[in-house]
Design an enzyme around this catalytic site. Structure first.
Site, short mmCIF file in Angstrom:
data_model
loop_
_atom_site.label_atom_id
_atom_site.label_comp_id
_atom_site.label_asym_id
_atom_site.label_seq_id
_atom_site.Cartn_x
_atom_site.Cartn_y
_atom_site.Cartn_z
N HIS A 91 -7.26 132.52 57.59
CA HIS A 91 -7.42 133.95 57.86
C HIS A 91 -6.34 134.39 58.82
CE1 HIS A 91 -9.04 137.64 59.59
NE2 HIS A 91 -9.84 137.73 58.56
N HIS A 145 -7.73 142.37 52.59
CA HIS A 145 -8.96 143.12 52.85
C HIS A 145 -8.78 144.34 53.75
CE1 HIS A 145 -8.74 140.21 56.18
NE2 HIS A 145 -9.39 141.10 56.90
N ASN A 146 -7.56 144.65 54.13
CA ASN A 146 -7.24 145.92 54.78
C ASN A 146 -5.96 146.43 54.16
OD1 ASN A 146 -9.41 145.82 56.60
ND2 ASN A 146 -8.23 144.67 58.11
N PRO A 151 -16.40 135.72 53.43
CA PRO A 151 -16.62 134.69 54.44
C PRO A 151 -17.78 135.01 55.37
CG PRO A 151 -14.79 136.08 55.07
CD PRO A 151 -15.25 136.57 53.74
N SER A 196 -19.96 130.53 53.56
CA SER A 196 -19.01 131.47 52.97
C SER A 196 -19.15 131.38 51.46
CB SER A 196 -17.58 131.15 53.41
OG SER A 196 -17.39 131.39 54.78
N HIS A 217 -15.57 142.33 52.71
CA HIS A 217 -14.75 141.17 53.10
C HIS A 217 -15.60 140.12 53.79
CE1 HIS A 217 -11.83 138.60 54.91
NE2 HIS A 217 -12.11 139.00 56.12
N GLY A 218 -16.67 140.53 54.43
CA GLY A 218 -17.54 139.58 55.13
C GLY A 218 -18.89 140.23 55.40
N ALA A 219 -19.63 139.65 56.31
CA ALA A 219 -20.95 140.19 56.63
C ALA A 219 -20.84 141.42 57.52
CB ALA A 219 -21.80 139.12 57.31
N GLY A 220 -19.80 141.49 58.33
CA GLY A 220 -19.65 142.60 59.27
C GLY A 220 -20.22 142.25 60.63
#
Length: 262
Positions: free
Chosen positions: A43, A134-135, A162, A169, A186-189
């Site tokens: 990452h 992811h951005n 992830p 993940s 992109h993830g859980a936040g």
């Protein structure tokens, strides 16, 4: 570890490495993911390059705002291809430069990892499964889609969601759901900011931070606290909601083994 392959796949842009449990073995096999492998996920982004570009073009957009018109409450100043086509084009070019820089960062980190593994295990294969932004703003159809904390999830496209270094993940496959702009999270936040954790986390126990039993190597202890599992939402509910909404399907679940935080 004798029955493991030291490295089978490099999955770019995630937060931990792990053992694999399959939900769609056929598709996983087509992507080169097999039982008994280890997945290494890297990452890294554009670092301060993207932040600098965002701030610069925010100021440029603000300067073009119509005089006498109230500023948006969001402090987000939209740019139009009709009124300022040159400014839009220059921003997209600058953002693409930052995205390319981020890609090269991940590429070099992956290659350094391969080199070190080969020093220990000799001839080790480590093919790239997927590199996932992811951005980013991407041209799609007749316009653009800007994703922040989200990633493309077009039909059949690999997706990585992830979890924290203390959670699973997921390797997913996109379902191309137009209602969600062909996207996934992109993830859980986060539920706690890095600032909050760096300010208060140091006074919390390993159990309160969710770090009990989590193996993390870091050069800076504050990074371990800022990225502690307690900072993130539970990953499973985030996965379940997106599967139910037909945004993505699960291909494989990855269990964390070891995390390195720079």
């Amino acid at each position: 570890m004798a029955d493991w392959q030291p490295l089978a796949a490099v999955i770019i842009l995630s937060k931990c490495n792990g053992l694999i449990k399959f939900e769609n073995r056929l598709l996983a096999h087509a992507w080169g993911v097999r039982k008994g492998q280890l997945a290494f996920m890297i990452h890294s982004g554009s670092r301060n390059v993207g932040k600098f570009i965002g701030g610069m073009w925010r100021d440029k957009a603000k300067a073009t705002w119509q005089k006498g018109l109230k500023y948006p409450d969001s402090q987000i100043f939209p740019l139009s291809t009709y009124s300022h086509p040159e400014l839009v084009a220059s921003y997209l070019q600058a953002e693409a430069t930052a995205a390319n820089y981020a890609f090269v960062n991940r590429l070099l980190l992956a290659e350094l990892l391969r080199l070190r593994l080969r020093e220990v295990y000799k001839d080790v294969e480590a093919p790239l499964v997927y590199d996932l932004p992811h951005n980013i703003t991407l041209a799609e159809g007749e316009g653009w889609v800007t994703r922040k904390g989200a990633c493309p999830a077009h039909l059949g496209q690999a997706v990585i969601i992830p979890g924290s270094m203390g959670a699973y993940s997921y390797l997913m496959v996109g379902r191309g759901n137009a209602a969600f702009c062909n996207s996934a999270s992109h993830g859980a936040g986060r539920i706690r900011s890095r600032f909050d954790l760096s300010r208060k986390g140091a006074s919390q126990s390993e159990a309160e931070l969710g770090l009990t039993g989590v193996d993390c190597i870091t050069l800076r202890e504050e990074r371990r606290i800022e990225e502690a599992p307690a900072a993130y939402k539970p990953i499973q509910s985030v996965i379940d909601v997106q599967v139910e909404a037909e945004m993505v399907d699960v291909v494989a679940r990855l269990s964390p083994v070891l995390t390195f935080k720079a």
